[in-house]
Design an enzyme around this catalytic site. Structure first.
Site, mmCIF file in Angstrom:
data_model
loop_
_atom_site.group_PDB
_atom_site.id
_atom_site.type_symbol
_atom_site.label_atom_id
_atom_site.label_comp_id
_atom_site.label_asym_id
_atom_site.label_seq_id
_atom_site.Cartn_x
_atom_site.Cartn_y
_atom_site.Cartn_z
ATOM 1 N N ASP A 1 -6.901 -6.287 2.776
ATOM 2 C CA ASP A 1 -7.040 -6.685 4.186
ATOM 3 C C ASP A 1 -8.210 -5.993 4.887
ATOM 4 O O ASP A 1 -8.449 -6.217 6.074
ATOM 5 C CB ASP A 1 -5.735 -6.532 4.976
ATOM 6 C CG ASP A 1 -5.332 -5.084 5.247
ATOM 7 O OD1 ASP A 1 -4.122 -4.838 5.369
ATOM 8 O OD2 ASP A 1 -6.206 -4.192 5.355
ATOM 9 N N HIS B 1 -6.605 -0.733 8.303
ATOM 10 C CA HIS B 1 -5.633 0.215 8.848
ATOM 11 C C HIS B 1 -5.816 1.600 8.242
ATOM 12 O O HIS B 1 -6.332 1.741 7.136
ATOM 13 C CB HIS B 1 -4.204 -0.274 8.545
ATOM 14 C CG HIS B 1 -3.970 -1.709 8.862
ATOM 15 N ND1 HIS B 1 -4.146 -2.720 7.944
ATOM 16 C CD2 HIS B 1 -3.580 -2.313 10.015
ATOM 17 C CE1 HIS B 1 -3.860 -3.888 8.510
ATOM 18 N NE2 HIS B 1 -3.519 -3.674 9.762
ATOM 19 N N ASP C 1 -7.434 -1.716 0.173
ATOM 20 C CA ASP C 1 -6.501 -2.697 0.731
ATOM 21 C C ASP C 1 -7.290 -3.972 0.950
ATOM 22 O O ASP C 1 -8.302 -3.968 1.659
ATOM 23 C CB ASP C 1 -5.956 -2.161 2.060
ATOM 24 C CG ASP C 1 -4.867 -3.033 2.642
ATOM 25 O OD1 ASP C 1 -3.956 -2.484 3.280
ATOM 26 O OD2 ASP C 1 -4.910 -4.266 2.452
ATOM 27 N N GLU D 1 -2.049 -5.256 -1.646
ATOM 28 C CA GLU D 1 -1.712 -6.127 -0.521
ATOM 29 C C GLU D 1 -2.151 -7.578 -0.678
ATOM 30 O O GLU D 1 -2.212 -8.309 0.302
ATOM 31 C CB GLU D 1 -2.208 -5.513 0.808
ATOM 32 C CG GLU D 1 -1.564 -4.174 1.134
ATOM 33 C CD GLU D 1 -0.188 -4.275 1.788
ATOM 34 O OE1 GLU D 1 0.299 -5.390 2.019
ATOM 35 O OE2 GLU D 1 0.388 -3.216 2.081
ATOM 36 N N HIS E 1 4.280 1.162 4.059
ATOM 37 C CA HIS E 1 2.896 0.851 3.671
ATOM 38 C C HIS E 1 1.907 1.252 4.770
ATOM 39 O O HIS E 1 0.705 1.261 4.537
ATOM 40 C CB HIS E 1 2.726 -0.612 3.269
ATOM 41 C CG HIS E 1 2.714 -1.592 4.410
ATOM 42 N ND1 HIS E 1 2.105 -2.816 4.302
ATOM 43 C CD2 HIS E 1 3.258 -1.553 5.661
ATOM 44 C CE1 HIS E 1 2.263 -3.491 5.437
ATOM 45 N NE2 HIS E 1 2.949 -2.744 6.267
ATOM 46 N N HIS F 1 0.791 -1.230 0.000
ATOM 47 C CA HIS F 1 0.000 0.000 0.000
ATOM 48 C C HIS F 1 0.825 1.283 0.000
ATOM 49 O O HIS F 1 0.268 2.364 -0.144
ATOM 50 C CB HIS F 1 -0.974 0.018 1.189
ATOM 51 C CG HIS F 1 -2.319 0.571 0.821
ATOM 52 N ND1 HIS F 1 -3.439 0.368 1.600
ATOM 53 C CD2 HIS F 1 -2.716 1.331 -0.231
ATOM 54 C CE1 HIS F 1 -4.484 0.990 1.039
ATOM 55 N NE2 HIS F 1 -4.072 1.567 -0.083
ATOM 56 N N ASP G 1 -3.168 3.723 7.645
ATOM 57 C CA ASP G 1 -1.998 3.995 6.773
ATOM 58 C C ASP G 1 -1.652 5.479 6.763
ATOM 59 O O ASP G 1 -1.287 6.032 5.728
ATOM 60 C CB ASP G 1 -2.260 3.490 5.346
ATOM 61 C CG ASP G 1 -2.441 1.976 5.296
ATOM 62 O OD1 ASP G 1 -2.668 1.450 4.188
ATOM 63 O OD2 ASP G 1 -2.365 1.329 6.351
ATOM 64 N N ASP H 1 -9.864 -0.183 4.267
ATOM 65 C CA ASP H 1 -8.656 -0.781 4.852
ATOM 66 C C ASP H 1 -8.931 -1.109 6.316
ATOM 67 O O ASP H 1 -9.685 -0.398 6.986
ATOM 68 C CB ASP H 1 -7.518 0.263 4.752
ATOM 69 C CG ASP H 1 -6.116 -0.324 4.852
ATOM 70 O OD1 ASP H 1 -5.210 0.227 4.189
ATOM 71 O OD2 ASP H 1 -5.917 -1.320 5.591
HETATM 72 N N1 LIG Z 1 -0.148 0.431 11.376
HETATM 73 C C1 LIG Z 1 0.847 -0.569 11.102
HETATM 74 C C2 LIG Z 1 0.314 -1.552 10.038
HETATM 75 C C3 LIG Z 1 0.243 -0.943 8.652
HETATM 76 C C4 LIG Z 1 -0.487 -1.836 7.657
HETATM 77 C C5 LIG Z 1 -0.345 -1.316 6.264
HETATM 78 B B1 LIG Z 1 -1.487 -1.771 5.263
HETATM 79 O O1 LIG Z 1 -1.217 -1.259 3.958
HETATM 80 O O2 LIG Z 1 -1.606 -3.163 5.257
HETATM 81 O O3 LIG Z 1 -2.755 -1.213 5.683
HETATM 82 C C6 LIG Z 1 1.235 -1.287 12.408
HETATM 83 C C7 LIG Z 1 0.150 -2.124 12.938
HETATM 84 N N2 LIG Z 1 0.308 -2.540 14.318
HETATM 85 C C8 LIG Z 1 1.663 -2.468 14.874
HETATM 86 C C9 LIG Z 1 1.700 -2.972 16.321
HETATM 87 C C10 LIG Z 1 1.072 -4.357 16.434
HETATM 88 O O4 LIG Z 1 1.022 -4.827 17.773
HETATM 89 C C11 LIG Z 1 -0.300 -4.366 15.822
HETATM 90 C C12 LIG Z 1 -0.233 -3.897 14.409
HETATM 91 C C13 LIG Z 1 2.121 0.076 10.629
HETATM 92 O O5 LIG Z 1 3.080 -0.654 10.400
HETATM 93 O O6 LIG Z 1 2.125 1.321 10.520
HETATM 94 MN MN LIG Z 2 -3.317 -0.440 3.607
HETATM 95 MN MN LIG Z 3 -4.310 -2.755 5.747
HETATM 96 MN MN LIG Z 4 -1.816 -5.132 4.429
#
Ligand SMILES: N[C@](CCCC[B-](O)(O)O)(CCN1CCC(O)CC1)C(=O)O
Ligand SMILES: [Mn+2]
Ligand SMILES: [Mn+2]
Ligand SMILES: [Mn+2]
Length: 305
Positions: A229, A121, A227, A272, A136, A96, A123, A119
């Site tokens: 997901d 998330h 996304d 994704e 992402h 993403h 993002d 999504d």
């Molecule tokens: N918000 C997350 C996930 C992003 C997902 C990107 B996508 O494109 O797939 O929407 C981190 C999520 N979070 C981190 C701590 C964990 O305990 C739980 C998940 C991040 O890495 O910023």
């Molecule tokens: Mn995303």
């Molecule tokens: Mn996502």
């Molecule tokens: Mn994802």
């Protein structure tokens, strides 16, 4: 409808190998043929080729900044070309982080955009709020006018000009939002329909209120960034960051049917899909088929026949 298709086999916005295989998997499942069967003109612009970047050391904890910056600059140029050729753009990811280039290239064609972000998330982490350093989880933060002063300078990101206003964004499907993201969403007053609202209102009301929000002033072309997901992992397990309690297949398709009937869909990202995150062939097939069906219903496929 005339569709311009771009494949973006890119994975450096996150850490799991396999998401770069998404574009060709979705093509092999027959997307182009199915779109043409339902009366769309389709021009397939093929896959972008992303050069490897050596010594792409993290900046702070932001990973692969040079590869992500360069890939998105290429994608932005490609999307701008598809739009100038007069098509509705379909970008097949890849992770993403590619929304940076997709939305930037779409915005470059002139008019202001509405962004519907579907999504689990948000993002919308900045390089300073991200808990993982994976870009992402950050794409929106580079694109929003109101966050521009919060983004540090990153190599190969200097071409990015913020192009979206917070008031023109709607999120649907949120259920895993980091503290920093939640603060940003509240502080900017961004419209969100988390899974709680989906449960409370039902998807029909969510879409009604989404359109009320984005059409409250002047009607703008819609950029739909989907996304995979966002859907429940029981439907789309082959993805990098699955989160329980997601949209049903029916809710997911209702979103795209509704966006289609506005007549304002101007670009869509489907991102994704990661076959290496599917434990069985059936899990991969279910995920890819959902992605195909979502695109088809963006372009007129309706369940009534
Ligand atoms: N918000 C997350 C996930 C992003 C997902 C990107 B996508 O494109 O797939 O929407 C981190 C999520 N979070 C981190 C701590 C964990 O305990 C739980 C998940 C991040 O890495 O910023
Ligand atoms: Mn995303
Ligand atoms: Mn996502
Ligand atoms: Mn994802």
């Amino acid at each position: 409808r005339s569709v311009g298709l771009i494949g973006a086999p890119f994975s450096k916005g996150q850490a799991r190998d396999g998401v770069q295989l998404g574009p060709d998997l979705i093509r092999t499942a027959g997307l182009v043929h199915r779109l043409r069967e339902q009366g769309c003109e389709v021009k397939d612009y093929g896959n972008l080729t992303f050069e490897d970047v050596s010594n792409d050391e993290p900046i702070g904890n932001t990973k692969s900044p040079r590869a992500v910056g360069r890939a998105n600059q290429q994608l932005a140029n490609a999307v701008q070309r598809v739009k100038s050729d007069g098509h509705t753009c379909v970008m097949l990811g890849g992770d993403h982080s590619l929304a940076i280039g997709s939305i930037h290239g779409h915005a470059a064609c002139g008019s202001e955009l509405s962004v519907v972000w579907v999504d689990a998330h948000a993002d919308i982490n900045t390089p300073l709020t991200t808990p993982t350093g994976n870009i992402h989880g950050q794409p929106m933060s580079y694109l929003i006018h109101e966050l521009h002063t919060k983004i540090p300078v990153l190599p190969d990101f200097s071409w990015i000009k913020p192009c979206i206003a917070a008031k023109d964004i709607v999120y649907i499907g949120l259920r895993d939002v980091d503290p920093g993201e939640h603060y940003i969403l509240k502080h900017l007053g961004i419209k969100t329909f988390s899974m709680t609202e989906v449960d409370r209102l039902g998807i029909a009301k969510v879409m009604e209120q989404t359109c009320d929000h984005i059409f409250s002033k002047v009607k703008k072309p819609i950029h739909l960034s989907y996304d995979i997901d966002a859907l429940d992992p029981s439907v789309t397990p082959a993805t990098g960051t699955p989160v329980v309690g997601g949209l049903t297949y029916r809710e997911g398709v209702y979103i795209t049917e509704h966006i289609c009937q506005t007549g304002l869909l101007s670009a869509v990202d489907i991102v994704e899909v990661n076959p290496k995150q599917g434990r069985t062939e059936e899990e991969v097939r279910s995920t890819v088929n959902a992605a195909v069906d979502l695109v088809l219903s963006c372009f007129g496929r309706v369940r009534e026949g």
